[in-house]
Design an enzyme around this catalytic site. Sequence first.
Site, short mmCIF file in Angstrom:
data_model
loop_
_atom_site.label_atom_id
_atom_site.label_comp_id
_atom_site.label_asym_id
_atom_site.label_seq_id
_atom_site.Cartn_x
_atom_site.Cartn_y
_atom_site.Cartn_z
N GLU A 277 0.79 -1.41 -0.04
CA GLU A 277 0.01 -0.24 0.11
C GLU A 277 0.95 1.44 -0.05
O GLU A 277 0.47 2.06 -0.51
CB GLU A 277 -1.02 0.04 1.20
CG GLU A 277 -2.06 -1.11 1.32
CD GLU A 277 -2.97 -1.08 0.10
OE1 GLU A 277 -3.16 0.26 -0.69
OE2 GLU A 277 -3.32 -2.20 -0.48
N ASP A 358 3.77 -4.21 -5.76
CA ASP A 358 4.44 -5.39 -5.12
C ASP A 358 5.97 -5.27 -5.26
O ASP A 358 6.68 -5.80 -4.34
CB ASP A 358 4.05 -6.66 -6.14
CG ASP A 358 2.68 -6.87 -5.96
OD1 ASP A 358 2.09 -6.57 -4.91
OD2 ASP A 358 2.08 -7.75 -6.74
ZN ZN Z 1 -2.59 -2.51 -4.61
#
Ligand code: ZN
Length: 411
Positions: A277, A358
């Site tokens: 996030e 990611d």
């Molecule tokens: Zn995401």
Amino acid sequence: MTAQTVFYIIIGILVINFIVDKYLDYLNAKHFDDAIPPLLNDVYDEDEYSKSQAYKKENFKFSSITGAFSFVLTLAFFFLDGFAYVDQLARDISENQIIITLIFFGIIMLGSDILTTPLSYYQTFVIEEKYGFNKTTKKLFFIDKIKGWLLMIVIGGGILALIVWFYQQTGKNFWIYTWIFMAVFSVFMTLFYSSLIVPLFNKQSPLEKGELKTSLENFAQKVGFNLDKIFVIDGSKRSTKANAYFTGFGKKKRIVLYDTLINDLETDEIVAVLAHEVGHYKKKHIIFNLIASLLLTGLTLFILSIFISNPLLSNALGVDIPSFHVGLIAFGLLYSPISELTGFVMNHFSRKFEYQADDYAKNTYKSEPLVSSLKKLSKNSLSNLTPHPAYVWVHYSHPTLLERVRNLRKN
Ligand SMILES: [Zn+2]
């Protein structure tokens, strides 16, 4: 061009849209029983896997039936001049254009809500219940419904009234005022959504002191992310499905973790989710999305302003007195192929951003806890591990689990 031609163009769009949508669903369903890719063979055990198969198939069947049902109803409404009928009803009640517009949309939305409520009731209390996801009570379901309506009336009605008023005052230029208003409104909502809207439906409390909080704060400090607001939301009162999200910007930014997420994941997995996030924030995805959606809104409003005064729009739907509200419906339908297209483009960016977030988590923290958290979340929501690529391309805002695991494990 005649009104009848426009009417058939609209019907054509509805039919093509339905066929393409159902064909994609069908393609996707054909791959439900594909072999699970080796990288993901530890997601389900045999029992859970057959449960997930049954869940997918049941949802597919349900959405096929309800999709066909609503398609037939929509066509019937168009061919029986439903819009003209509702327009007349609204005009019998008032002569004020703003009130007519509000009544017109009010009736249409109430009508469609009455038709779809039994379907969502079935989905929640029969399908989700059967697979152990549902935690909502019948009382909560209807309270949510009523709160949703009130919000719709206050916010949706208010915005609609304002747009009609802009149109009355400034004619063609209404789009500029509407656009400025929408810009201010969406920035306001990004900042205050968590403190104004979420509390109507959920309880949010600051994350308690402890190992988890310390680990999250340590990570945030390491990457220079100012994290003073970590909230836990009681998602478990509706569903067992877990989630986490990031909202606001500047001083108002906060991370919200579902209580279900905290139950399901280990500390280092939650830190990895936070890292993901934070990646969205650091890579400026939130600002990008806000600006992109503003530009798209501006473009749509501008095109709307060119066509809205054309009586053909209202006439196409069988309404003799041209009006803003009927024109808006016709325009929305004629514009839907373009909004589908911009939807693909936005999904494409969204999937790209997921990889970037990611990667950020991988580079600043670790990849394995993120892999295992994604696998757990997929398992706990019985998600489809073998979606069809075309279906992914159109509908997925995130890459598939397989793609994300591959990306996280590559050197
Ligand atoms: Zn995401």
